[in-house]
Each structure stands twice: as structure tokens, then as C-alpha cells.
Design a protein around this motif. Structure first.
Motif, PDB file in Angstrom:
ATOM      1  N   UNK A 144       0.829  -1.208   0.000  1.00 24.25           N
ATOM      2  CA  UNK A 144       0.000   0.000   0.000  1.00 24.25           C
ATOM      3  C   UNK A 144       0.864   1.260   0.000  1.00 24.25           C
ATOM      4  N   UNK A 145       0.251   2.337  -0.474  1.00 20.17           N
ATOM      5  CA  UNK A 145       0.854   3.660  -0.397  1.00 20.17           C
ATOM      6  C   UNK A 145       0.510   4.279   0.966  1.00 20.17           C
ATOM      7  N   UNK A 146       1.219   5.328   1.335  1.00 18.48           N
ATOM      8  CA  UNK A 146       0.998   5.986   2.624  1.00 18.48           C
ATOM      9  C   UNK A 146      -0.447   6.445   2.765  1.00 18.48           C
ATOM     10  N   UNK A 147      -0.984   7.041   1.725  1.00 20.45           N
ATOM     11  CA  UNK A 147      -2.371   7.543   1.785  1.00 20.45           C
ATOM     12  C   UNK A 147      -3.342   6.424   2.145  1.00 20.45           C
ATOM     13  N   UNK A 148      -3.162   5.286   1.517  1.00 19.02           N
ATOM     14  CA  UNK A 148      -4.018   4.136   1.770  1.00 19.02           C
ATOM     15  C   UNK A 148      -3.830   3.603   3.191  1.00 19.02           C
ATOM     16  N   UNK A 149      -2.567   3.537   3.627  1.00 13.25           N
ATOM     17  CA  UNK A 149      -2.282   3.068   4.990  1.00 13.25           C
ATOM     18  C   UNK A 149      -2.893   3.991   6.028  1.00 13.25           C
ATOM     19  N   UNK A 150      -2.849   5.297   5.772  1.00 14.06           N
ATOM     20  CA  UNK A 150      -3.344   6.281   6.735  1.00 14.06           C
ATOM     21  C   UNK A 150      -4.864   6.296   6.838  1.00 14.06           C
ATOM     22  N   UNK A 151      -5.540   5.846   5.791  1.00 17.57           N
ATOM     23  CA  UNK A 151      -7.010   5.852   5.795  1.00 17.57           C
ATOM     24  C   UNK A 151      -7.524   5.018   6.962  1.00 17.57           C
ATOM     25  N   UNK A 152      -8.331   5.631   7.784  1.00 16.45           N
ATOM     26  CA  UNK A 152      -8.917   4.934   8.919  1.00 16.45           C
ATOM     27  C   UNK A 152      -8.050   4.891  10.160  1.00 16.45           C
ATOM     28  N   UNK A 153      -6.835   5.387  10.080  1.00 19.76           N
ATOM     29  CA  UNK A 153      -5.977   5.417  11.268  1.00 19.76           C
ATOM     30  C   UNK A 153      -6.131   6.771  11.967  1.00 19.76           C
ATOM     31  N   UNK A 154      -5.954   6.799  13.274  1.00 20.25           N
ATOM     32  CA  UNK A 154      -6.120   8.048  14.017  1.00 20.25           C
ATOM     33  C   UNK A 154      -4.873   8.940  14.002  1.00 20.25           C
ATOM     34  N   UNK A 155      -4.041   8.788  12.968  1.00 23.72           N
ATOM     35  CA  UNK A 155      -2.834   9.608  12.847  1.00 23.72           C
ATOM     36  C   UNK A 155      -2.744  10.185  11.441  1.00 23.72           C
ATOM     37  N   UNK A 156      -1.902  11.189  11.278  1.00 23.04           N
ATOM     38  CA  UNK A 156      -1.755  11.867   9.985  1.00 23.04           C
ATOM     39  C   UNK A 156      -0.885  11.050   9.034  1.00 23.04           C
ATOM     40  N   UNK A 157      -0.938  11.404   7.765  1.00 25.32           N
ATOM     41  CA  UNK A 157      -0.059  10.763   6.776  1.00 25.32           C
ATOM     42  C   UNK A 157       1.412  10.975   7.109  1.00 25.32           C
ATOM     43  N   UNK A 158       1.820  12.208   7.528  1.00 21.68           N
ATOM     44  CA  UNK A 158       3.229  12.365   7.908  1.00 21.68           C
ATOM     45  C   UNK A 158       3.634  11.440   9.068  1.00 21.68           C
TER      46      UNK A 158
END
Length: 102
Positions: A27-41
Motif C-alpha cells: 500500500x501507499x501511505x495515503x491508503x495506509x493512513x485511511x482509517x488510522x487516528x494519525x496523519x499521513x506524515x
């Protein structure tokens, strides 16, 4: 190589979550970040730690980086853990043989 960095990296719960998500597919970062309670950075920082621990690697696809589990790094951890399993099985077999003789 020591496995300490890998275990230290996985000791953090959010990195465990990211690692588990990557076990499903790259996965890409954007996809990994989706649904997580943290930012993409923040996800990127966690991926950096996992990458430095040789648990994930990335590949450029256009302007994105796709992350996946690094089988070589994971294999090193598994080989290390297997040594303990092999010792435990050998000790069990030895104890069972002693038991049969008595």
C-alpha cells in the motif's frame, strides 16, 4: 544483524497496526493512513522506522511510494525464533526418550 531494531520497531502499537495492514497487501501511505487516528506524515515516520529495521521496503510507482513487507527482514526474525523452537523440540524429544527408558 541483530533483531533488536525489528523487535523495538514492532513494540510500538501503531507500527504493529501498519505492519499488519501491509501483511494484507502492498500500500501507499495515503491508503495506509485511511482509517488510522494519525496523519499521513506520522504514518510516513512509522514506515521510516519499519524500513530502518528491515521490516518493510518501498518501491516508486510514479509519484507514489508503495510499501510492502520485506521478506528478507522478516525471514531473519523467523530464523532467529525458529532456533528456540528447534531447541524446545529437541529438549522435549530428549525428555520423552528418558521417560520411555524408565
Amino acid at each position: 544483524m541483530t533483531n533488536a531494531p525489528a523487535f523495538a520497531a514492532l513494540a510500538e502499537p501503531m507500527r504493529q497496526t501498519i505492519f499488519e495492514r501491509l501483511s494484507e497487501r502492498p500500500m501507499a501511505v495515503r491508503e495506509l493512513a485511511a482509517g488510522l487516528p494519525i496523519t499521513r506524515p506520522a504514518v510516513s515516520q512509522h514506515l521510516k522506522v519499519l524500513k530502518e529495521a528491515h521490516l518493510v521496503h518501498d518501491e516508486a510507482q510514479g509519484t507514489r511510494r508503495i510499501y510492502s513487507i520485506d521478506p528478507a527482514g522478516l525471514g531473519e526474525i523467523r530464523a532467529w525464533l525458529d532456533r528456540f523452537w528447534d531447541r524446545a523440540l529437541a529438549a522435549y524429544a530428549e525428555a520423552a526418550e528418558r521417560e520411555e527408558r524408565t
